[in-house]
Scaffold this active site. Sequence first.
Site, PDB file in Angstrom:
ATOM      1  CG  PHE A  38      93.799  87.466 -11.849  1.00 21.19           C
ATOM      2  CD1 PHE A  38      93.380  86.265 -12.518  1.00 21.19           C
ATOM      3  CD2 PHE A  38      92.885  88.655 -11.881  1.00 21.19           C
ATOM      4  CE1 PHE A  38      92.102  86.232 -12.979  1.00 21.19           C
ATOM      5  CE2 PHE A  38      91.390  88.618 -12.386  1.00 21.19           C
ATOM      6  CZ  PHE A  38      91.182  87.135 -12.983  1.00 21.19           C
ATOM      7  CE  LYS A  60      90.036  77.316  -8.948  1.00 19.23           C
ATOM      8  NZ  LYS A  60      90.128  79.053  -9.120  1.00 19.23           N
ATOM      9  CD  GLU A  92      84.646  76.243 -18.006  1.00 20.36           C
ATOM     10  OE1 GLU A  92      84.568  77.239 -18.347  1.00 20.36           O
ATOM     11  OE2 GLU A  92      84.210  75.420 -17.163  1.00 20.36           O
ATOM     12  NE  ARG A 111      78.541  81.297 -11.409  1.00 20.77           N
ATOM     13  CZ  ARG A 111      79.839  81.656 -11.672  1.00 20.77           C
ATOM     14  NH1 ARG A 111      80.887  80.398 -12.146  1.00 20.77           N
ATOM     15  NH2 ARG A 111      80.576  82.653 -11.408  1.00 20.77           N
ATOM     16  CG  ASN A 136      88.973  80.432  -5.865  1.00 24.85           C
ATOM     17  OD1 ASN A 136      89.640  79.463  -6.709  1.00 24.85           O
ATOM     18  ND2 ASN A 136      87.961  81.133  -6.664  1.00 24.85           N
ATOM     19  NE  ARG A 166      85.290  79.629  -5.394  1.00 22.05           N
ATOM     20  CZ  ARG A 166      84.708  80.008  -6.462  1.00 22.05           C
ATOM     21  NH1 ARG A 166      83.636  80.782  -6.685  1.00 22.05           N
ATOM     22  NH2 ARG A 166      85.485  79.537  -7.669  1.00 22.05           N
ATOM     23  CE1 TYR A 193      90.189  79.805 -14.558  1.00 21.59           C
ATOM     24  CE2 TYR A 193      92.204  78.488 -14.399  1.00 21.59           C
ATOM     25  CZ  TYR A 193      91.071  78.847 -13.876  1.00 21.59           C
ATOM     26  OH  TYR A 193      90.416  78.274 -12.652  1.00 21.59           O
ATOM     27  CG  HIS A 242      86.689  76.682 -12.841  1.00 25.12           C
ATOM     28  ND1 HIS A 242      86.485  77.831 -13.068  1.00 25.12           N
ATOM     29  CD2 HIS A 242      85.936  75.862 -13.480  1.00 25.12           C
ATOM     30  CE1 HIS A 242      85.826  78.072 -14.040  1.00 25.12           C
ATOM     31  NE2 HIS A 242      85.444  76.649 -14.777  1.00 25.12           N
ATOM     32  CB  THR A 271      85.049  84.859  -7.370  1.00 20.75           C
ATOM     33  OG1 THR A 271      84.174  84.609  -8.109  1.00 20.75           O
ATOM     34  CG2 THR A 271      86.517  84.501  -7.680  1.00 20.75           C
TER      35      THR A 271
END
Length: 139
Positions: free
Chosen positions: A58, A10, A127, A86, A113, A103, A50, A116, A92
């Site tokens: 948010f 990100k 995706e 993950r 964070n 993270r 998203y 993704h 998250t």
Amino acid sequence: MTERTFSILKPDATRRNLTGQINAVIEAAGLRIVAQKRIHLTDAQAKKFYEVHKDRPFYGELVGQMTAEPVVVQVLEGENAVAAYRDVMGATNPKDAADGTIRKLFALSIGENSVHGSDSQDNAAIEIAQFFTDAEIVG
Ligand code: CMP
């Protein structure tokens, strides 16, 4: 089972020049980066990506953060890649993330964070197809 998942490094990660350090954690976890490109998400791309969160409070801030600066989109491949990524991303909210996770190591907040990752194989396929053609994925 060998599978693929979709990843985004990100804007908080690209801004702080952390893409190499994050990729090192990904590769150390046994995942292979089989496609990767640095792009600047458009407002339309981020909103579509998203869309599932469009009614969450948010959403606007998330879209704003994701389009503020470049991201790196990736396809990761490996054993149980969705769950494996993950695990290595961590929770998250970085406050809840386990030691050694991306993270925990790098994230600034729940919004910023750092990464993704897809939450299921079905979403991984959706995706990946949003950002890569088959020819761009080289295992
Ligand atoms: P990501 O895995 O990219 O999926 C949705 C993103 O929304 C999430 O990571 C967070 O960066 C962001 N986000 C911001 N606030 C929240 C929140 N309260 N709960 C969940 N996700 C949030």
